[in-house]
Design a protein around this motif. Structure first.
Motif, mmCIF file in Angstrom:
data_model
loop_
_atom_site.group_PDB
_atom_site.id
_atom_site.type_symbol
_atom_site.label_atom_id
_atom_site.label_comp_id
_atom_site.label_asym_id
_atom_site.label_seq_id
_atom_site.Cartn_x
_atom_site.Cartn_y
_atom_site.Cartn_z
ATOM 1 N N TYR A 115 83.582 -19.484 -44.702
ATOM 2 C CA TYR A 115 82.927 -20.115 -45.849
ATOM 3 C C TYR A 115 83.721 -19.903 -47.134
ATOM 4 C CZ TYR A 115 78.893 -21.906 -43.440
ATOM 5 O OH TYR A 115 78.086 -22.645 -42.619
ATOM 6 N N ARG A 116 84.403 -18.789 -47.245
ATOM 7 C CA ARG A 116 85.257 -18.589 -48.423
ATOM 8 C C ARG A 116 86.401 -19.594 -48.448
ATOM 9 N NH1 ARG A 116 85.272 -12.117 -48.432
ATOM 10 N NH2 ARG A 116 83.512 -11.848 -49.819
ATOM 11 N N LYS A 117 86.916 -19.949 -47.268
ATOM 12 C CA LYS A 117 88.047 -20.876 -47.172
ATOM 13 C C LYS A 117 87.618 -22.341 -47.122
ATOM 14 C CE LYS A 117 91.317 -17.825 -44.905
ATOM 15 N NZ LYS A 117 92.190 -17.654 -43.728
ATOM 16 N N LEU A 118 86.336 -22.603 -47.046
ATOM 17 C CA LEU A 118 85.838 -23.972 -46.919
ATOM 18 C C LEU A 118 86.195 -24.805 -48.140
ATOM 19 C CD1 LEU A 118 84.069 -25.816 -45.085
ATOM 20 C CD2 LEU A 118 82.113 -25.069 -46.442
ATOM 21 N N PRO A 119 86.847 -25.953 -47.949
ATOM 22 C CA PRO A 119 87.176 -26.816 -49.096
ATOM 23 C C PRO A 119 85.892 -27.274 -49.797
ATOM 24 C CG PRO A 119 88.319 -27.554 -47.119
ATOM 25 C CD PRO A 119 87.341 -26.503 -46.691
ATOM 26 N N ARG A 120 85.911 -27.228 -51.104
ATOM 27 C CA ARG A 120 84.747 -27.634 -51.907
ATOM 28 C C ARG A 120 84.792 -29.144 -52.105
ATOM 29 N NH1 ARG A 120 85.190 -22.426 -50.668
ATOM 30 N NH2 ARG A 120 84.122 -21.045 -52.096
ATOM 31 N N LEU A 121 84.053 -29.872 -51.282
ATOM 32 C CA LEU A 121 84.039 -31.328 -51.350
ATOM 33 C C LEU A 121 82.793 -31.799 -52.082
ATOM 34 C CD1 LEU A 121 85.063 -32.074 -47.646
ATOM 35 C CD2 LEU A 121 86.544 -31.943 -49.645
ATOM 36 N N ASP A 122 82.963 -32.806 -52.910
ATOM 37 C CA ASP A 122 81.825 -33.435 -53.580
ATOM 38 C C ASP A 122 81.571 -34.782 -52.920
ATOM 39 O OD1 ASP A 122 81.194 -31.459 -55.543
ATOM 40 O OD2 ASP A 122 82.997 -32.050 -56.639
ATOM 41 N N TYR A 123 80.317 -35.168 -52.865
ATOM 42 C CA TYR A 123 79.936 -36.391 -52.173
ATOM 43 C C TYR A 123 79.321 -37.393 -53.136
ATOM 44 C CZ TYR A 123 81.004 -34.088 -47.842
ATOM 45 O OH TYR A 123 81.680 -33.465 -46.824
ATOM 46 N N SER A 124 79.595 -38.678 -52.861
ATOM 47 C CA SER A 124 78.994 -39.778 -53.611
ATOM 48 C C SER A 124 78.266 -40.667 -52.605
ATOM 49 C CB SER A 124 80.074 -40.571 -54.346
ATOM 50 O OG SER A 124 80.915 -41.238 -53.419
ATOM 51 N N GLU A 125 77.689 -41.771 -53.104
ATOM 52 C CA GLU A 125 76.953 -42.685 -52.226
ATOM 53 C C GLU A 125 77.817 -43.269 -51.123
ATOM 54 O OE1 GLU A 125 74.747 -45.699 -54.267
ATOM 55 O OE2 GLU A 125 73.949 -44.276 -55.698
ATOM 56 N N SER A 126 79.112 -43.414 -51.378
ATOM 57 C CA SER A 126 79.984 -44.066 -50.408
ATOM 58 C C SER A 126 80.858 -43.100 -49.611
ATOM 59 C CB SER A 126 80.879 -45.081 -51.116
ATOM 60 O OG SER A 126 81.681 -44.413 -52.078
ATOM 61 N N THR A 127 80.654 -41.806 -49.807
ATOM 62 C CA THR A 127 81.462 -40.817 -49.101
ATOM 63 C C THR A 127 80.849 -40.518 -47.740
ATOM 64 O OG1 THR A 127 81.986 -39.783 -51.225
ATOM 65 C CG2 THR A 127 82.505 -38.517 -49.266
ATOM 66 N N ALA A 128 81.675 -40.519 -46.701
ATOM 67 C CA ALA A 128 81.197 -40.159 -45.369
ATOM 68 C C ALA A 128 80.902 -38.662 -45.321
ATOM 69 C CB ALA A 128 82.238 -40.528 -44.317
ATOM 70 N N ILE A 129 79.789 -38.312 -44.719
ATOM 71 C CA ILE A 129 79.359 -36.919 -44.641
ATOM 72 C C ILE A 129 80.289 -36.136 -43.721
ATOM 73 C CG2 ILE A 129 77.504 -35.400 -43.845
ATOM 74 C CD1 ILE A 129 75.555 -37.644 -44.704
ATOM 75 N N ASN A 130 80.651 -34.945 -44.170
ATOM 76 C CA ASN A 130 81.478 -34.031 -43.399
ATOM 77 C C ASN A 130 81.082 -32.613 -43.794
ATOM 78 O OD1 ASN A 130 83.515 -32.917 -41.776
ATOM 79 N ND2 ASN A 130 84.924 -34.578 -42.276
ATOM 80 N N GLN A 131 81.940 -31.636 -43.500
ATOM 81 C CA GLN A 131 81.637 -30.265 -43.879
ATOM 82 C C GLN A 131 81.532 -30.150 -45.401
ATOM 83 O OE1 GLN A 131 83.378 -26.835 -41.982
ATOM 84 N NE2 GLN A 131 84.213 -28.153 -40.366
ATOM 85 N N CYS A 132 80.792 -29.152 -45.831
ATOM 86 C CA CYS A 132 80.547 -28.856 -47.247
ATOM 87 C C CYS A 132 79.581 -29.856 -47.878
ATOM 88 C CB CYS A 132 81.847 -28.761 -48.046
ATOM 89 S SG CYS A 132 81.657 -27.801 -49.566
ATOM 90 N N ALA A 133 78.762 -30.488 -47.047
ATOM 91 C CA ALA A 133 77.745 -31.409 -47.562
ATOM 92 C C ALA A 133 76.369 -30.767 -47.440
ATOM 93 C CB ALA A 133 77.766 -32.722 -46.788
ATOM 94 N N LEU A 134 75.604 -30.854 -48.505
ATOM 95 C CA LEU A 134 74.199 -30.470 -48.481
ATOM 96 C C LEU A 134 73.426 -31.773 -48.316
ATOM 97 C CD1 LEU A 134 71.981 -28.327 -48.736
ATOM 98 C CD2 LEU A 134 72.047 -28.698 -51.207
ATOM 99 N N VAL A 135 72.794 -31.926 -47.160
ATOM 100 C CA VAL A 135 72.178 -33.195 -46.787
ATOM 101 C C VAL A 135 70.661 -33.033 -46.734
ATOM 102 C CG1 VAL A 135 72.078 -34.975 -44.990
ATOM 103 C CG2 VAL A 135 74.215 -33.743 -45.404
ATOM 104 N N THR A 136 69.958 -33.973 -47.361
ATOM 105 C CA THR A 136 68.498 -33.993 -47.286
ATOM 106 C C THR A 136 68.099 -35.155 -46.392
ATOM 107 O OG1 THR A 136 68.328 -33.109 -49.531
ATOM 108 C CG2 THR A 136 66.342 -34.103 -48.591
ATOM 109 N N LEU A 137 67.291 -34.836 -45.381
ATOM 110 C CA LEU A 137 66.805 -35.841 -44.439
ATOM 111 C C LEU A 137 65.304 -35.975 -44.582
ATOM 112 C CD1 LEU A 137 68.626 -34.580 -41.199
ATOM 113 C CD2 LEU A 137 69.424 -36.297 -42.829
ATOM 114 N N ILE A 138 64.810 -37.150 -44.224
ATOM 115 C CA ILE A 138 63.369 -37.357 -44.117
ATOM 116 C C ILE A 138 63.131 -37.963 -42.741
ATOM 117 C CG2 ILE A 138 63.393 -39.631 -45.224
ATOM 118 C CD1 ILE A 138 60.676 -38.742 -46.554
#
Length: 161
Positions: A72-95
């Motif tokens: 987790y310390r080495k995990l790349p810090r990725l930011d996500y937008s509406e058009s970004t495909a989900i990958n590692q470092c994503a906080l995802v909310t599902l319903i």
């Protein structure tokens, strides 16, 4: 707004807590294995042997926890937008189809660990977990179906950070 660096620090702290519990469990197992009561008086008394196996298993768990923290310390810090495909470092909310929301952080390891950050509770999942496999590559607003324990669940991705 969620700041990735602070979010990851919360995850690392939760992993440190898990590590500390593993260290304490290892110490207890070592104490049991080396206690004078653990010495076998006959070939049928296996408490000491069992305790040593437990101590070894706990030591492996400590090493696994240390590897999780490093990952987790080495995990790349990725930011996500509406058009970004989900990958590692994503906080995802599902319903789901019952309008129940749940949050997951996709990370390299430590699946199942529960974390709280700024009053938001979420679970860590890995890309190899069934849910992780299902959402990797999807985007905000996508819907998918997952068969969990023989029951089909429908989900929609309502937030990605």
């Amino acid at each position: 707004m969620i700041e990735k660096e602070a979010l990851l620090e919360s995850i690392i702290q939760a992993l440190r807590d898990v590590h500390q519990m593993a260290v304490e469990a290892t110490q207890r197992a070592i104490e049991q294995a080396t206690d004078k009561e653990a010495i076998a008086r006959s070939k049928y008394e296996t408490f000491g042997l069992e305790a040593s196996y437990l101590a070894h298993g706990q030591a492996l768990r400590v090493a696994e926890c240390e590897a999780d923290i490093l990952a987790y310390r080495k995990l790349p810090r990725l930011d996500y937008s509406e058009s970004t495909a989900i990958n590692q470092c994503a906080l995802v909310t599902l319903i789901n189809q019952d309008d129940i929301e749940s949050r997951f952080f996709i990370g390299p390891s430590a699946g199942g660990v529960k974390v709280s950050y700024q009053g938001v509770d979420f679970s860590l999942i890995t890309p190899t977990a069934p849910l992780g496999k299902a959402i990797i590559g999807l985007q905000l607003g996508d819907e998918f179906e997952l068969n969990l324990a023989g029951k089909k669940q429908q989900y929609e991705i309502i937030d990605v950070k």
